[in-house]
Design an enzyme around this catalytic site. Structure first.
Site, short mmCIF file in Angstrom:
data_model
loop_
_atom_site.label_atom_id
_atom_site.label_comp_id
_atom_site.label_asym_id
_atom_site.label_seq_id
_atom_site.Cartn_x
_atom_site.Cartn_y
_atom_site.Cartn_z
N GLU A 60 0.71 -1.30 -0.04
CA GLU A 60 -0.10 0.07 0.12
C GLU A 60 0.72 1.51 -0.03
O GLU A 60 0.58 2.11 -0.78
CB GLU A 60 -0.75 0.02 1.14
CG GLU A 60 -2.26 -0.80 1.09
CD GLU A 60 -1.97 -2.39 1.26
OE1 GLU A 60 -0.83 -2.45 1.75
OE2 GLU A 60 -2.79 -3.17 1.20
N HIS A 129 -10.27 -5.59 10.54
CA HIS A 129 -10.94 -5.32 9.35
C HIS A 129 -12.19 -4.75 9.47
O HIS A 129 -13.11 -4.95 8.29
CB HIS A 129 -11.11 -6.83 8.58
CG HIS A 129 -9.77 -7.23 7.89
ND1 HIS A 129 -8.67 -7.55 8.50
CD2 HIS A 129 -9.32 -7.53 6.58
CE1 HIS A 129 -7.93 -8.17 7.51
NE2 HIS A 129 -8.04 -7.85 6.17
#
Lengths: 326, 353
Positions: A60, A129
């Protein structure tokens, strides 16, 4: 007007903007051959080719930074993060890079980039998450933060975000991707920084964004049965915030409840309370109340998870309190 | 390609002197193949950086320059040699130690000094300071002050060039300690995977702030990190401006013709502390060690090579040095006379309309 899913509306926005401007390209994990982890980029690789739709390594920081550099050199990247949970890995590039480049270069380098993907809580995905991180991004000058709650808003806001010359953090809702709604065809643009009154009302202002708009709408329906007429407002863009629309509503209702999924401490709601008390203090008949996510990491267990996020019942309870109707 | 010695021992002076002599003759050999005007230009740029940085240190001591200020003294050959091979459309990204590369690229010394002094006529309107020099017209895409964070940016600019089918290359300068951070690895992988025309130049000055690189990196030859990514790599004597020029030249050709990246390790040495707040020696290195490295001074070496082959004379050097000192003085005058940013500047340039 065509009816389509929230994910299809986003897909249409990207497709139209990529057809309109060939400097727009999409990169991220699984956006190409896999058609996107949530199928938001379906068909874009086939249509635009690997030159403009790029599957990235799971890195990322690297690919977000690459997008910032590409924006410095004239492109208009759309970075898809598989979920905003992973955007934390790229935070330095967004906060120290994209957001500050224009300022620290004395106005020479704008970063026309969209960082998009799903955020917010989802079903039993546990602490890492399933969380709402928009407050982190809202804190940073130089960033715009957008969170659509409906398919039509998703399309109109994403098109505006892609055309914006500033870095835009565009947080979609993981659990709304399948939601269906009317979506105008073609040049459907919704300007950033403009709130939408999702339900007009006179007794109380309920401010909610993203998935919480639907929680607020359900609460409003229950309240209607009790004779309480709630006005539900979705800011849609959290930064810059359409304070004017919120203040106007408060002048009419004199009471407000703010709903968000994120943690309460230094949350988006805290900021809205501050703006409202400073600009409409004389119109307030009661303290503004907040309904937020619990101040804990998201638990896995269904029964605990249910307690961790606002639901229509908790919103109804807050509205009753703000109206002194316990 | 000749690789410089990374040994930090000062025990054997004779041996070092021997190595010095052969390095100098290699430098002279390279110089013979080049045009006199180019050689003089390289010398002038190195001298300009040296004198500018000396003046910056003075102004820092006077309190005219604030914050962090990382000087380039000792490393001039790397920036000057590398940038001398670029065309006007190419891009440069730097870390926070960015004054030298900015001057090597042709940034106006007045605009640079004004930036260090936080004035509106600065290259970043006084909003960036020493660590954030920008000049879009020169392709100077910034000093960036988070270690490693600008490597992905450089890869991104190179990506844009390839995407737009422009024949540009991107040079990216960073310090030795950067080879251990994740963004270095993510950038090298992406650059090789996507065949990006970018040259990563690791300026190995032996220390990450006050820690010797051998205490923080698991390998000694930092350029070998490229092997993990199947990337072309080279080590070069960073105290030899022409060796740097040749190495970067090869990499630039590879980037321009084949759109492939390269990692170059330039072995160099900084004479000053990590920043102006740090001592030059005493904690992590001895005075003797510093003096030993100063004897390999890239400017002195270049001058003696050029004198040796008759390109310049002692008088020319003196005259040039005086002229450059005057340019630096004028830069200070320019900075002094430039306006402080007014309050209206505080909120400007946060967003584009």
């Amino acid at each position: 007007m065509p009816v389509m899913q929230y994910r299809e509306a986003l897909n249409q926005a990207m497709r139209e903007e990529m057809l309109r401007d060939d400097r727009v390209f999409l990169l991220g994990e699984e956006v190409g051959a896999y058609n996107g982890a949530y199928k938001v980029s379906r068909g874009l690789l086939d249509e635009f080719g690997p030159h403009r739709v790029l599957d990235t390594p799971i890195a990322e920081l690297g690919f977000t930074g690459l997008a910032v550099g590409a924006a410095m050199a004239g492109l208009r990247p759309i970075v898809e993060v598989m979920t905003f949970n992973f955007s934390i890995l790229a935070l330095d590039q967004v906060v120290n890079g994209a957001a500050k480049m224009l300022y620290m270069s004395g106005g020479q380098f704008g970063i026309p980039m969209v960082l998009r993907g799903p955020g917010g809580s989802a079903h039993q995905l546990a602490a890492q998450h399933s969380q709402a991180l928009e407050a982190w991004y809202c804190h940073v000058p130089g960033l715009k933060v957008v969170m659509p709650a409906t398919p039509a808003d998703a399309k109109g806001l994403l098109k505006s975000a892609i055309r914006d010359d500033n870095p835009v953090v565009f947080i979609e809702s993981e659990v709304l991707y399948g939601m269906k709604g009317d979506v105008p065809e073609g040049e459907h643009m919704i300007p950033l920084g403009v709130a939408d009154i999702k339900r007009p009302g006179n007794d109380v202002t309920v401010i909610a964004h993203s998935k919480m708009v639907h929680v607020a709408m359900e609460a409003a329906k229950e309240l209607e049965a009790e004779g309480i007429d709630a006005e539900v407002i979705d800011p849609r863009t959290l930064r810059p915030l359409d304070t004017g629309t919120l203040v106007e509503s408060l002048k009419k209702t004199n009471r407000a409840v703010i709903v968000e999924e994120g943690w309460p401490f230094c949350g988006v709601g805290a900021q809205i309370v501050d703006l409202l008390q400073a600009q409409a203090f004389d119109y307030l008949d009661a303290p503004i109340l907040r309904v937020s996510g619990a101040d804990v990491p998201t638990p896995y267990s269904k029964s605990l998870e249910h307690l961790a996020f606002p639901d229509p019942r908790s919103v109804v309870a807050a509205v009753r309190r703000v109206l002194n109707r316990q | 390609m000749k690789s410089g010695s990374t040994a930090r021992s000062v025990a054997n002076v004779t041996e070092t002197n021997g190595a010095e002599t052969s390095a100098s003759s290699a430098l002279a050999e390279r110089a013979r193949r080049l045009d006199a005007s180019l050689l003089k230009d390289l010398l002038e740029k190195m001298l300009l950086i040296r004198r500018f940085e000396e003046k910056a240190a003075e102004l820092y001591a006077l309190g005219k320059i604030g914050g962090f200020c990382h000087l380039y003294i000792g490393q001039e050959a790397v920036g000057v040699g590398a940038i001398s091979f670029l065309g006007p459309d190419d891009y440069i990204f730097c870390s926070y130690r960015d004054h030298g590369q900015a001057l090597a690229r042709g940034m106006d010394p007045g605009a640079l000094m004004a930036e260090l002094c936080g004035k509106t006529a600065g290259c970043s309107k006084g909003k960036g300071g020493s660590m954030h020099l920008f000049d879009k017209r020169l392709g100077f895409y910034g000093g960036h002050a988070i270690v490693g964070a600008h490597l992905p940016l450089a890869a991104g600019a190179a990506f844009a060039s390839r995407y737009l089918r422009e024949p540009r290359v991107t040079l990216c300068f960073f310090g030795d300690a950067t080879v251990n951070i994740g963004s270095f690895h993510e950038s090298l992988n992406l650059a090789q995977l996507w065949k990006l025309p970018v040259i990563f130049i690791c300026e190995n000055n032996e220390f990450g702030m006050g820690t010797p690189i051998e205490k923080t990196a698991s390998i000694v030859h930092l350029h070998e990190r490229a092997c993990a990514y199947n990337m072309a790599h080279a080590a070069v004597d960073g105290m030899d401006v022409l060796a740097v020029r040749d190495a970067v030249g090869e990499a630039v050709e590879r980037a321009r013709k084949d759109s492939l990246p390269t990692l170059i390790e330039a072995r160099t040495y900084r004479y000053m502390g990590h920043s102006m707040s740090d001592p030059t020696h005493g904690i992590y290195r001895t005075k003797a060690e510093l003096e030993e490295h100063r004897r390999k001074d890239p400017i002195k070496r270049f001058i003696s090579a050029l004198e040796g082959i008759g390109v310049i004379t002692q008088e020319y050097v003196e005259e040039t040095d005086n002229r450059i000192r005057e340019i630096v003085e004028q830069a200070v005058v320019f900075a002094d006379q430039s306006r402080e940013p007014g309050p209206e500047e505080l909120l400007a340039d946060v967003y584009l309309p």
